[in-house]
Design a protein around this motif. Structure first.
Motif, mmCIF file in Angstrom:
data_model
loop_
_atom_site.group_PDB
_atom_site.id
_atom_site.type_symbol
_atom_site.label_atom_id
_atom_site.label_comp_id
_atom_site.label_asym_id
_atom_site.label_seq_id
_atom_site.Cartn_x
_atom_site.Cartn_y
_atom_site.Cartn_z
ATOM 1 N N ARG A 1 30.196 1.651 -33.377
ATOM 2 C CA ARG A 1 30.297 1.514 -34.832
ATOM 3 C C ARG A 1 28.975 1.933 -35.458
ATOM 4 O O ARG A 1 27.911 1.643 -34.917
ATOM 5 C CB ARG A 1 30.577 0.061 -35.217
ATOM 6 C CG ARG A 1 31.948 -0.419 -34.831
ATOM 7 C CD ARG A 1 32.052 -1.916 -35.134
ATOM 8 N NE ARG A 1 33.304 -2.454 -34.669
ATOM 9 C CZ ARG A 1 34.328 -2.758 -35.468
ATOM 10 N NH1 ARG A 1 34.218 -2.602 -36.749
ATOM 11 N NH2 ARG A 1 35.440 -3.240 -34.962
ATOM 12 N N ASP A 2 29.036 2.609 -36.598
ATOM 13 C CA ASP A 2 27.827 3.079 -37.257
ATOM 14 C C ASP A 2 26.912 1.930 -37.654
ATOM 15 O O ASP A 2 25.701 2.021 -37.515
ATOM 16 C CB ASP A 2 28.180 3.923 -38.489
ATOM 17 C CG ASP A 2 26.943 4.487 -39.158
ATOM 18 O OD1 ASP A 2 26.113 5.109 -38.453
ATOM 19 O OD2 ASP A 2 26.782 4.295 -40.376
ATOM 20 N N TRP B 1 31.864 5.399 -27.698
ATOM 21 C CA TRP B 1 31.758 5.374 -29.147
ATOM 22 C C TRP B 1 31.067 4.083 -29.561
ATOM 23 O O TRP B 1 30.983 3.140 -28.791
ATOM 24 C CB TRP B 1 33.126 5.508 -29.833
ATOM 25 C CG TRP B 1 34.075 4.398 -29.558
ATOM 26 C CD1 TRP B 1 34.934 4.303 -28.500
ATOM 27 C CD2 TRP B 1 34.255 3.210 -30.325
ATOM 28 N NE1 TRP B 1 35.644 3.129 -28.567
ATOM 29 C CE2 TRP B 1 35.249 2.431 -29.681
ATOM 30 C CE3 TRP B 1 33.691 2.707 -31.494
ATOM 31 C CZ2 TRP B 1 35.659 1.207 -30.174
ATOM 32 C CZ3 TRP B 1 34.115 1.497 -31.978
ATOM 33 C CH2 TRP B 1 35.097 0.756 -31.326
ATOM 34 N N SER C 1 29.732 11.966 -35.890
ATOM 35 C CA SER C 1 30.238 10.944 -36.795
ATOM 36 C C SER C 1 31.718 11.170 -37.054
ATOM 37 O O SER C 1 32.167 12.303 -37.234
ATOM 38 C CB SER C 1 29.454 11.004 -38.110
ATOM 39 O OG SER C 1 29.923 10.031 -38.988
ATOM 40 N N SER C 2 32.483 10.072 -37.082
ATOM 41 C CA SER C 2 33.906 10.140 -37.397
ATOM 42 C C SER C 2 34.368 8.783 -37.923
ATOM 43 O O SER C 2 33.562 7.888 -38.128
ATOM 44 C CB SER C 2 34.718 10.574 -36.173
ATOM 45 O OG SER C 2 34.553 9.654 -35.131
ATOM 46 N N ALA D 1 33.346 3.677 -40.039
ATOM 47 C CA ALA D 1 32.516 4.811 -39.622
ATOM 48 C C ALA D 1 32.011 4.548 -38.210
ATOM 49 O O ALA D 1 31.474 3.478 -37.922
ATOM 50 C CB ALA D 1 31.356 4.993 -40.576
ATOM 51 N N ASN E 1 19.708 6.920 -36.345
ATOM 52 C CA ASN E 1 20.469 7.649 -37.367
ATOM 53 C C ASN E 1 21.481 8.584 -36.725
ATOM 54 O O ASN E 1 22.586 8.753 -37.236
ATOM 55 C CB ASN E 1 19.526 8.415 -38.288
ATOM 56 C CG ASN E 1 18.760 7.479 -39.197
ATOM 57 O OD1 ASN E 1 19.284 6.449 -39.617
ATOM 58 N ND2 ASN E 1 17.528 7.812 -39.478
ATOM 59 N N VAL E 2 21.121 9.216 -35.620
ATOM 60 C CA VAL E 2 22.051 10.039 -34.835
ATOM 61 C C VAL E 2 21.909 9.574 -33.387
ATOM 62 O O VAL E 2 21.027 10.037 -32.666
ATOM 63 C CB VAL E 2 21.731 11.542 -34.967
ATOM 64 C CG1 VAL E 2 22.718 12.363 -34.148
ATOM 65 C CG2 VAL E 2 21.759 11.973 -36.423
ATOM 66 N N TRP F 1 30.424 6.544 -34.329
ATOM 67 C CA TRP F 1 29.845 7.697 -33.639
ATOM 68 C C TRP F 1 30.609 7.856 -32.331
ATOM 69 O O TRP F 1 30.740 6.905 -31.563
ATOM 70 C CB TRP F 1 28.366 7.469 -33.358
ATOM 71 C CG TRP F 1 27.523 7.502 -34.586
ATOM 72 C CD1 TRP F 1 27.140 6.443 -35.343
ATOM 73 C CD2 TRP F 1 27.003 8.661 -35.211
ATOM 74 N NE1 TRP F 1 26.404 6.870 -36.400
ATOM 75 C CE2 TRP F 1 26.290 8.233 -36.350
ATOM 76 C CE3 TRP F 1 27.052 10.019 -34.934
ATOM 77 C CZ2 TRP F 1 25.645 9.109 -37.204
ATOM 78 C CZ3 TRP F 1 26.402 10.896 -35.783
ATOM 79 C CH2 TRP F 1 25.714 10.448 -36.897
ATOM 80 N N SER F 2 31.144 9.059 -32.071
ATOM 81 C CA SER F 2 31.909 9.348 -30.852
ATOM 82 C C SER F 2 31.148 10.344 -30.005
ATOM 83 O O SER F 2 30.499 11.255 -30.522
ATOM 84 C CB SER F 2 33.263 9.954 -31.196
ATOM 85 O OG SER F 2 33.984 9.102 -32.021
#
Length: 77
Positions: free
Chosen positions: A31-32, A29, A51-52, A17, A38-39, A19-20
């Motif tokens: 990594r989560d 990007w 999120s991707s 997971a 959180n965002v 974030w881009s």
């Protein structure tokens, strides 16, 4: 003379997971499990992130939940 090349270790790839960045011209990007928010916002262009999922080598993060850490808090002596 012959120099033997070192064998390259093959790291296992897993769906991770991430974030881009939403901007098309930005390649930011994260990594989560390494994000503090959180965002998160992009650290390169300060745009919002979505999120991707991405295939990446497996990394162990000893801090289970980075989002609970107080980011930017002054360290007292």
């Amino acid at each position: 003379m012959y120099f033997r090349r070192k064998l390259i270790e093959d790291f296992p790839q897993v769906d991770t997971a991430i974030w881009s960045c939403m901007k098309e011209d930005c390649k930011g990007w994260i990594r989560d499990n390494f994000a503090f928010e959180n965002v998160p916002t992009c650290h390169q262009c300060l745009s919002p992130m979505i999120s991707s999922v991405k295939m990446l080598p497996l990394l162990a993060n000893s801090n289970k939940n980075m989002k609970l850490l107080n980011k930017g808090k002054q360290i007292s002596k």
